[in-house]
Design a protein around this motif. Structure first.
Motif, short mmCIF file in Angstrom:
data_model
loop_
_atom_site.label_atom_id
_atom_site.label_comp_id
_atom_site.label_asym_id
_atom_site.label_seq_id
_atom_site.Cartn_x
_atom_site.Cartn_y
_atom_site.Cartn_z
N PRO A 81 -66.76 -22.18 -52.53
CA PRO A 81 -65.85 -23.20 -53.04
C PRO A 81 -65.83 -24.44 -52.15
O PRO A 81 -66.15 -24.38 -50.96
CB PRO A 81 -64.49 -22.50 -53.04
N SER A 93 -65.92 -25.24 -57.53
CA SER A 93 -64.61 -25.91 -57.50
C SER A 93 -63.76 -25.34 -56.39
O SER A 93 -63.84 -24.14 -56.08
CB SER A 93 -63.90 -25.72 -58.84
N ARG A 145 -60.73 -23.73 -54.24
CA ARG A 145 -59.87 -22.60 -54.60
C ARG A 145 -58.50 -22.65 -53.94
O ARG A 145 -57.67 -21.78 -54.19
CB ARG A 145 -60.55 -21.29 -54.18
N ASP A 190 -58.74 -34.16 -55.52
CA ASP A 190 -59.51 -34.20 -56.76
C ASP A 190 -60.70 -33.24 -56.68
O ASP A 190 -61.40 -33.18 -55.65
CB ASP A 190 -60.00 -35.62 -57.02
N ILE A 191 -60.94 -32.49 -57.75
CA ILE A 191 -61.98 -31.46 -57.73
C ILE A 191 -63.36 -32.04 -57.46
O ILE A 191 -64.10 -31.55 -56.59
CB ILE A 191 -61.98 -30.68 -59.07
N GLU A 192 -63.75 -33.06 -58.21
CA GLU A 192 -65.10 -33.63 -58.03
C GLU A 192 -65.25 -34.31 -56.68
O GLU A 192 -66.29 -34.21 -56.03
CB GLU A 192 -65.41 -34.60 -59.17
N LYS A 229 -65.82 -31.66 -54.09
CA LYS A 229 -67.19 -31.14 -54.07
C LYS A 229 -68.12 -32.06 -53.29
O LYS A 229 -68.93 -31.61 -52.48
CB LYS A 229 -67.70 -30.97 -55.50
#
Length: 297
Positions: A35, A64, A66, A276-278, A281
């Motif tokens: 993650p 994504s 966690r 933010d998820i993106e 990453k």
């Protein structure tokens, strides 16, 4: 480096770890998945360093984050060819690694440990960063990148929160092991050039600055008395355990040649992690690249 398998932490896990290492060595391509949290990045850095040292083909997939998802959430993994190594730092603690033909699931493991010649057993949990560090040391025991990551093998134990309880035997054992082999230096807070003091509630920055200046001239009794006075406000406040306070005051873990202790590095990195998820990453991948190159956050 001295093998992490020599510690009582990994004595019951040695066969499993060697099996995982063997599967990695024989795989045509290794698919590393974790993650986009700092815990995932730190674990990935250990394994990627070993694969790079061995010039073995692998692919990284950052999943994504966690940190804000329940522990029973099951992440969806992409369908890919090769051996999947799924690093799952926030999974419930288990008793054994999940090992299948083309899939290895790494999560925190419960262990019983002993100190030195003592026969007394202490129960604890070893998390994914240390597990991956142990696997990396099997894969590339003399690898330059693996050596560079060695100091951070303790980082997952610090983040896991075992030190927020009364006692974390795994954290203590890993710290002792890394110190004895020279991978880290253990320093009291006044000897750390650039610490993050926000981790200790109520700590006076000015008082610490004065103490650090006079520290070299103090004897043991004077140092103990001065430290007690420094941390007195923290003892009166909630929000920090006795063990974590002791670690932050007396056992700051330093990477040789680096002015920022590991706990401070983790604190700073966590505070800057995107929500933010993106973005998380992207940030995770860039942080991972830097970590593999430098050996620190």
């Amino acid at each position: 480096m001295n093998s992490l398998l020599q510690t009582s932490i990994f004595s019951s896990l040695e066969d499993e770890l060697k099996l995982v290492a063997s599967k990695i060595e024989s795989a045509k391509v290794v698919q590393l998945m974790a993650p986009a949290d700092i815990e995932g990045v730190l674990a990935l850095a250990q394994l990627e360093s070993a694969l790079l040292d061995n010039s073995q083909h692998y692919r990284r997939r950052v999943l994504s984050p966690r940190r804000h998802v329940s522990r029973d959430h099951v992440p969806e993994l992409p369908e890919v060819d090769g051996l999947i190594i799924h690093i799952d730092p926030f999974h419930e603690t288990q008793s054994a690694i999940e090992i299948n033909d083309d899939y290895v699931h790494i999560f925190p493991l419960s262990v019983s440990v002993k100190f030195g010649s003592s026969s007394k057993e202490h129960n604890g949990a070893v998390e994914c960063v240390a597990i991956c560090a142990a696997i990396a040391s099997i894969l590339a025991p003399e690898g330059a990148r693996v050596r560079k990551q060695r100091s951070m093998a303790i980082s997952g134990s610090w983040l896991r929160g075992g030190a927020d309880s009364d006692y974390d035997p795994v954290l203590s054992l890993i710290r002792e092991h890394l110190d004895s082999e020279g991978s880290v230096d253990i320093c009291p807070l006044p000897e750390v050039p650039s610490p993050e003091i926000e981790m200790i509630p109520g700590l006076s920055k000015m008082m610490l600055k004065r103490l650090s200046k006079g520290w070299p001239k103090m004897d043991v009794e004077q140092r103990s008395s001065a430290i007690s006075e420094l941390v007195l406000p923290a003892l009166r406040l909630d929000g920090i355990s006795t063990m974590r306070l002791e670690e932050l005051v007396w056992h700051r873990i330093m990477i040789p040649g680096n002015e920022v202790d590991i706990a401070s590095q983790l604190y700073r990195a966590n505070s800057l992690w995107p929500e933010d998820i993106e973005e998380a990453k992207i940030h995770a991948s860039s942080t991972l690249d830097s970590l593999i190159t430098s050996g620190h956050l």
